[in-house]
Design a protein around this motif. Structure first.
Motif, PDB file in Angstrom:
ATOM      1  N   ASN A 133      70.491  72.229  40.481  1.00 32.30           N
ATOM      2  CA  ASN A 133      71.917  72.152  40.148  1.00 32.30           C
ATOM      3  C   ASN A 133      72.804  71.995  41.373  1.00 32.30           C
ATOM      4  N   GLU A 134      72.215  72.085  42.558  1.00 34.50           N
ATOM      5  CA  GLU A 134      72.995  71.943  43.784  1.00 34.50           C
ATOM      6  C   GLU A 134      72.862  70.519  44.311  1.00 34.50           C
ATOM      7  N   GLU A 135      73.985  69.859  44.518  1.00 34.69           N
ATOM      8  CA  GLU A 135      73.977  68.466  44.947  1.00 34.69           C
ATOM      9  C   GLU A 135      73.207  68.289  46.255  1.00 34.69           C
ATOM     10  N   GLY A 136      72.330  67.315  46.268  1.00 30.38           N
ATOM     11  CA  GLY A 136      71.572  66.989  47.466  1.00 30.38           C
ATOM     12  C   GLY A 136      70.263  67.737  47.623  1.00 30.38           C
ATOM     13  N   GLN A 137      70.062  68.806  46.831  1.00 27.97           N
ATOM     14  CA  GLN A 137      68.846  69.610  46.983  1.00 27.97           C
ATOM     15  C   GLN A 137      67.588  68.840  46.562  1.00 27.97           C
ATOM     16  N   LEU A 138      67.679  68.071  45.473  1.00 29.89           N
ATOM     17  CA  LEU A 138      66.524  67.308  45.019  1.00 29.89           C
ATOM     18  C   LEU A 138      66.106  66.289  46.069  1.00 29.89           C
ATOM     19  N   GLU A 139      67.082  65.579  46.622  1.00 30.95           N
ATOM     20  CA  GLU A 139      66.770  64.572  47.632  1.00 30.95           C
ATOM     21  C   GLU A 139      66.159  65.211  48.884  1.00 30.95           C
ATOM     22  N   LEU A 140      66.682  66.381  49.274  1.00 28.69           N
ATOM     23  CA  LEU A 140      66.135  67.104  50.414  1.00 28.69           C
ATOM     24  C   LEU A 140      64.697  67.525  50.133  1.00 28.69           C
TER      25      LEU A 140
END
Length: 321
Positions: free
Chosen positions: A234-241
């Protein structure tokens, strides 16, 4: 003939398949015995991820149930020590039927979820052997001797089926337990067992660099790793990281002489990482195999092979429609 992708298949227990090619042709490979004469086309099909045809039937070898089996649980003060323990088994010529590894984050989650009675330590191994009672006793004696050299914080040998079940309870609950506390991405890179201590140490260092925690649970017996990278979807950018971190772990697996996948396959997620493991000539050889089975590239054309490597073939297939 090149193997499509480096995915672990049970080649020793797959004896034959019936497969439908893209043009409707039905072919049969292998049969009721192992090691059929001629080209090992069955080995090409096993692990091909739907690139070559649709398997409608498979003939499998059924193994006899062993006379008995018993696990031993051992806890250690460091991941690297547990990894070294696995190397010790290999050097001593002991071949357990299963060697499972769990680190502290995974141990804590599993214990809270399953209440298996695991020790709170940095790393845990479950080692199981099978055979007659005499064979089991002999193998466990060697395993326990090796474990004691590594100063285990706990060493627990199952005495009956109930104790064996409790030892396995937490490990079999691992993925469900982790899913209750965090979003996670599960990897399946495979490495030489001798590289376990180094790879575990590097994953810990990379965890600090990326700022994402990792719970390690994997099949230490064959080096098939399952790092679970924990993140917040749910935190933006966490999946990509998380995906970037995962790619670095898989590159590490290849760097030490392993491969991108042990059992989950390449699919789309690892498709472009194939360049890390294979040279252009290797990829060309693998795609040439697909050309034979699926000349129009209609079966999963955007999977397994890097898009830049397969672009000309996929473009011709689209133009021919």
């Amino acid at each position: 003939m090149a193997r499509i992708a480096e995915v672990r298949g049970d080649d020793n227990n797959l004896m034959g398949v019936t497969m439908v090619l893209m043009d409707g042709t039905v072919i049969e490979l292998g049969g009721a015995h192992l090691d059929a004469p001629g080209l090992d086309l069955l080995g090409v099909i096993c692990g091909s991820e739907g690139q070559l045809g649709v398997v409608t039937e498979a003939t499998l070898r059924i193994l006899r149930k062993p006379e008995g089996a018993r696990p031993v649980l051992m806890g250690f003060a460091a991941n690297e020590v547990a990894g070294g323990m696995r190397v010790g088994h290999h050097q001593a010529g002991v071949l357990p039927v299963a060697i499972e590894f769990m680190d502290r984050p995974c141990i804590e989650a599993c214990e809270a979820f399953a209440h298996a009675g695991y020790p709170m330590c940095e790393a845990l191994l479950i080692v199981e052997v099978e055979g007659s009672e005499a064979e089991i006793a002999e193998q466990l004696e060697k395993i326990v001797e090796i474990a004691k050299r590594h100063n285990p914080v706990e060493l627990r040998e199952a005495r009956d089926e109930d104790e064996a079940g409790r030892i396995w309870l937490g490990r079999k609950s691992a993925f469900g337990a982790m899913g209750q506390i965090n979003d996670y991405m599960c990897l399946d890179g495979t490495i030489p067992v001798s590289s376990l201590p180094h790879v575990l140490r590097r994953i810990g260092e990379m965890s600090e660099e990326f700022g994402l925690k990792v719970a390690n649970v994997f099949h230490a017996g064959d080096g098939n790793m399952h790092p679970l990278i924990l993140f917040n979807a749910n935190e933006e950018g966490q999946l990509e990281l998380c995906e970037r971190f995962g790619a670095e772990i898989l590159k590490l697996c290849v760097e030490v002489g392993g491969c991108l996948t042990g059992e989950h396959g390449v699919g789309i997620e690892k498709r472009d990482l194939m360049h890390t493991q294979y040279r252009p000539a290797d990829l060309e050889a693998q795609m040439a195999v697909k050309d034979v089975f699926d000349p129009q590239w209609l079966l999963n054309p955007a999977k397994v092979f890097p898009l830049d490597s397969s672009e000309s073939r996929r473009t011709l297939a689209i133009a021919a429609e």
